[in-house]
Design a protein around this motif. Structure first.
Motif, PDB file in Angstrom:
ATOM      1  N   PHE A  44      33.529  40.702  44.796  1.00 25.25           N
ATOM      2  CA  PHE A  44      32.695  40.578  43.601  1.00 25.25           C
ATOM      3  C   PHE A  44      32.473  41.940  42.950  1.00 25.25           C
ATOM      4  N   ILE A  45      32.194  42.951  43.745  1.00 23.30           N
ATOM      5  CA  ILE A  45      31.955  44.294  43.199  1.00 23.30           C
ATOM      6  C   ILE A  45      33.219  44.826  42.528  1.00 23.30           C
ATOM      7  N   VAL A  46      34.368  44.648  43.163  1.00 21.21           N
ATOM      8  CA  VAL A  46      35.625  45.122  42.576  1.00 21.21           C
ATOM      9  C   VAL A  46      35.925  44.380  41.269  1.00 21.21           C
ATOM     10  N   THR A  47      35.747  43.056  41.279  1.00 23.66           N
ATOM     11  CA  THR A  47      36.026  42.262  40.074  1.00 23.66           C
ATOM     12  C   THR A  47      35.101  42.655  38.928  1.00 23.66           C
ATOM     13  N   GLU A  48      33.816  42.783  39.199  1.00 19.89           N
ATOM     14  CA  GLU A  48      32.878  43.162  38.147  1.00 19.89           C
ATOM     15  C   GLU A  48      33.153  44.575  37.630  1.00 19.89           C
ATOM     16  N   ALA A  49      33.525  45.482  38.515  1.00 19.17           N
ATOM     17  CA  ALA A  49      33.861  46.844  38.078  1.00 19.17           C
ATOM     18  C   ALA A  49      35.075  46.820  37.143  1.00 19.17           C
ATOM     19  N   CYS A  50      36.062  46.003  37.472  1.00 20.53           N
ATOM     20  CA  CYS A  50      37.244  45.890  36.604  1.00 20.53           C
ATOM     21  C   CYS A  50      36.879  45.293  35.241  1.00 20.53           C
ATOM     22  N   LEU A  51      36.070  44.237  35.249  1.00 19.17           N
ATOM     23  CA  LEU A  51      35.675  43.611  33.987  1.00 19.17           C
ATOM     24  C   LEU A  51      34.851  44.555  33.118  1.00 19.17           C
ATOM     25  N   LEU A  52      33.933  45.290  33.729  1.00 18.52           N
ATOM     26  CA  LEU A  52      33.121  46.232  32.960  1.00 18.52           C
ATOM     27  C   LEU A  52      33.962  47.398  32.437  1.00 18.52           C
ATOM     28  N   SER A  53      34.948  47.847  33.217  1.00 17.77           N
ATOM     29  CA  SER A  53      35.787  48.942  32.737  1.00 17.77           C
ATOM     30  C   SER A  53      36.653  48.503  31.560  1.00 17.77           C
ATOM     31  N   VAL A  54      37.127  47.262  31.567  1.00 16.46           N
ATOM     32  CA  VAL A  54      37.895  46.759  30.429  1.00 16.46           C
ATOM     33  C   VAL A  54      37.003  46.708  29.189  1.00 16.46           C
ATOM     34  N   ASP A  55      35.765  46.228  29.331  1.00 18.20           N
ATOM     35  CA  ASP A  55      34.837  46.202  28.198  1.00 18.20           C
ATOM     36  C   ASP A  55      34.578  47.599  27.666  1.00 18.20           C
TER      37      ASP A  55
END
Length: 69
Positions: A44-55
């Protein structure tokens, strides 16, 4: 890309936050079910970090041409 743009109304901003919270809860539930508590939390932490970095990295129409953050 800014999370909220200047042309969004209060209702749109509230709906966007609620949709993001719902998606985060749903993703966390899937990760815990598939990977267990520790693996699910890490996924979950890795996925959210990836999504926030794309934003953060995707430019918006309000950014100046060739602007680097």
């Amino acid at each position: 890309m800014p999370y909220f743009t200047a042309d969004q109304t209060r209702d749109i901003r509230t709906a966007k936050v609620l949709a993001d919270v719902f998606c985060a809860i749903m993703l966390a539930t899937f990760w815990v079910v598939f990977f267990g508590w520790l693996g699910g939390l890490a996924a979950f932490i890795v996925t959210e970090a990836c999504l926030l970095s794309v934003d953060w990295l995707v430019p918006s129409k309000d950014d100046a041409a060739a602007a680097i953050r």
